[in-house]
Design a protein around this motif. Structure first.
Motif, PDB file in Angstrom:
ATOM      1  N   LEU A   1     -26.317  94.786  77.255  1.00  0.00           N
ATOM      2  CA  LEU A   1     -27.364  96.737  77.232  1.00  0.00           C
ATOM      3  C   LEU A   1     -26.950  97.197  78.568  1.00  0.00           C
ATOM      4  CD1 LEU A   1     -30.747  94.917  76.499  1.00  0.00           C
ATOM      5  CD2 LEU A   1     -29.310  96.441  74.731  1.00  0.00           C
TER       6      LEU A   1
ATOM      7  N   ILE B   1     -21.011  97.271  77.408  1.00  0.00           N
ATOM      8  CA  ILE B   1     -21.674  97.795  76.502  1.00  0.00           C
ATOM      9  C   ILE B   1     -20.496  98.648  75.346  1.00  0.00           C
ATOM     10  CG2 ILE B   1     -22.655 100.173  76.272  1.00  0.00           C
ATOM     11  CD1 ILE B   1     -23.916  99.843  79.109  1.00  0.00           C
TER      12      ILE B   1
ATOM     13  N   TRP C   1     -20.227  96.975  71.464  1.00  0.00           N
ATOM     14  CA  TRP C   1     -20.904  96.533  71.037  1.00  0.00           C
ATOM     15  C   TRP C   1     -21.050  98.438  70.252  1.00  0.00           C
ATOM     16  CZ3 TRP C   1     -25.825  98.374  71.388  1.00  0.00           C
ATOM     17  CH2 TRP C   1     -26.097  98.333  72.607  1.00  0.00           C
ATOM     18  N   PHE C   2     -21.330  99.290  71.290  1.00  0.00           N
ATOM     19  CA  PHE C   2     -22.103 100.572  71.193  1.00  0.00           C
ATOM     20  C   PHE C   2     -21.253 101.449  71.866  1.00  0.00           C
ATOM     21  CE2 PHE C   2     -25.640 103.422  73.208  1.00  0.00           C
ATOM     22  CZ  PHE C   2     -25.849 104.135  71.469  1.00  0.00           C
ATOM     23  N   MET C   3     -21.427 102.850  72.938  1.00  0.00           N
ATOM     24  CA  MET C   3     -19.903 103.784  72.571  1.00  0.00           C
ATOM     25  C   MET C   3     -19.346 103.752  74.381  1.00  0.00           C
ATOM     26  SD  MET C   3     -22.132 106.926  71.247  1.00  0.00           S
ATOM     27  CE  MET C   3     -23.751 106.430  70.678  1.00  0.00           C
TER      28      MET C   3
ATOM     29  N   LEU D   1     -22.507 108.753  77.627  1.00  0.00           N
ATOM     30  CA  LEU D   1     -21.659 108.058  76.428  1.00  0.00           C
ATOM     31  C   LEU D   1     -20.539 109.302  76.071  1.00  0.00           C
ATOM     32  CD1 LEU D   1     -25.195 106.592  74.621  1.00  0.00           C
ATOM     33  CD2 LEU D   1     -23.950 105.661  75.927  1.00  0.00           C
TER      34      LEU D   1
ATOM     35  N   TRP E   1     -29.772 104.296  66.049  1.00  0.00           N
ATOM     36  CA  TRP E   1     -30.193 103.180  66.706  1.00  0.00           C
ATOM     37  C   TRP E   1     -29.928 101.637  65.994  1.00  0.00           C
ATOM     38  CZ3 TRP E   1     -29.657 103.313  71.195  1.00  0.00           C
ATOM     39  CH2 TRP E   1     -29.473 104.728  72.373  1.00  0.00           C
TER      40      TRP E   1
ATOM     41  N   GLY F   1     -26.435 100.759  66.229  1.00  0.00           N
ATOM     42  CA  GLY F   1     -26.250 100.096  67.297  1.00  0.00           C
ATOM     43  C   GLY F   1     -27.193  99.007  67.109  1.00  0.00           C
TER      44      GLY F   1
ATOM     45  N   GLY G   1     -24.981  96.557  65.397  1.00  0.00           N
ATOM     46  CA  GLY G   1     -23.243  95.945  66.391  1.00  0.00           C
ATOM     47  C   GLY G   1     -24.571  95.123  67.024  1.00  0.00           C
ATOM     48  N   LEU G   2     -24.739  95.256  68.375  1.00  0.00           N
ATOM     49  CA  LEU G   2     -25.130  94.324  69.103  1.00  0.00           C
ATOM     50  C   LEU G   2     -25.286  93.010  69.129  1.00  0.00           C
ATOM     51  CD1 LEU G   2     -26.203  93.808  72.237  1.00  0.00           C
ATOM     52  CD2 LEU G   2     -28.539  94.599  71.570  1.00  0.00           C
TER      53      LEU G   2
ATOM     54  N   HIS H   1     -21.836  91.586  68.695  1.00  0.00           N
ATOM     55  CA  HIS H   1     -21.594  91.432  69.566  1.00  0.00           C
ATOM     56  C   HIS H   1     -22.368  89.991  70.323  1.00  0.00           C
ATOM     57  CE1 HIS H   1     -19.739  91.402  73.175  1.00  0.00           C
ATOM     58  NE2 HIS H   1     -20.716  91.892  73.964  1.00  0.00           N
TER      59      HIS H   1
ATOM     60  N   LYS I   1     -16.024  95.763  67.900  1.00  0.00           N
ATOM     61  CA  LYS I   1     -16.823  96.619  67.183  1.00  0.00           C
ATOM     62  C   LYS I   1     -16.591  96.987  65.799  1.00  0.00           C
ATOM     63  CE  LYS I   1     -15.887 100.591  69.825  1.00  0.00           C
ATOM     64  NZ  LYS I   1     -17.264 101.470  70.507  1.00  0.00           N
TER      65      LYS I   1
END
Length: 210
Positions: free
Chosen positions: A46, A52, A55-57, A71, A139, A142, A145-146, A149, A157
């Protein structure tokens, strides 16, 4: 990529709460999901600027309390609190509006760790049009994706556009939108208005902007 849509929809707890922020009506959109990992690993995923984007941006900026983050292609803001390994809070500045995001991490034992994310926003025309799904669905993707990961850290991802156009992606986005509409009903929103907003959210994510 084959995805068990119902399992992922069922893995997320969704709550909408009415409150005031700075003396104005607001809504808190809360998502909660458990992960099969250790607290330190989830916290690192996180908050580590190298992990980050996996899995996110992509993220840039001063990733320290009081620092500003950005981001790529999305929001930015200020890191207002960071209490390793249990809590981080930021402002969420996007499109000229400011809202607030807080993430909590808690060990549930038996190799499970719970993540709770709360996004609080002032009531606006945007909320009236789309309801909690405006932030909740994004979210939720997200958190998906987490989950991927954490389970398979070496895999790339999801491609957001490709996923949204896939059969499973469409089903997940539609199902998430519908469930956020029901969460709004649970908070006391008019059922007809809440479900209409959920349909607009689903149409937005499906690329049906009309």
């Amino acid at each position: 990529m084959k995805l068990d849509v119902e399992t992922h929809l069922g893995a997320v707890e969704r709550i909408v709460s009415s409150l005031e922020r700075d003396g104005r009506p607001a809504r808190a959109v809360m998502l909660s999901r458990t992960y099969a990992t250790a607290v330190d690993d989830l916290w690192d995923a996180l908050t580590n600027g190298d992990r980050i984007p996996r899995w996110f941006m992509p993220v840039s900026g001063d990733l320290e309390p009081g620092g500003r983050y950005r981001l790529e292609g999305n929001a930015g803001g200020v890191i207002t609190a960071c209490e390793p390994p249990s809590r981080v809070a930021v402002t969420w500045e996007f499109g000229g509006d400011v809202s607030w995001v807080e993430v909590g991490v808690a060990d549930e034992g038996a190799g499970r760790v719970r993540l709770t994310l709360t996004h609080t926003a002032l009531l606006s025309e945007h909320w009236e049009q789309y309801g909690p799904g405006a932030v909740g669905v994004g979210w939720e993707m997200g958190l998906l994706g987490l989950a991927r990961h954490i389970a398979c850290p070496d895999e790339p991802k999801l491609d957001a556009v490709e996923f949204a156009e896939s059969r499973d992606g469409k089903a997940l986005l539609a199902g998430s939108s519908e469930r956020w509409g029901e969460a709004a009903v649970g908070d006391g929103e008019d059922p007809e208005a809440a479900r209409a907003a959920a349909r607009r959210t689903a149409a937005f994510y499906a690329g049906e902007f009309a």
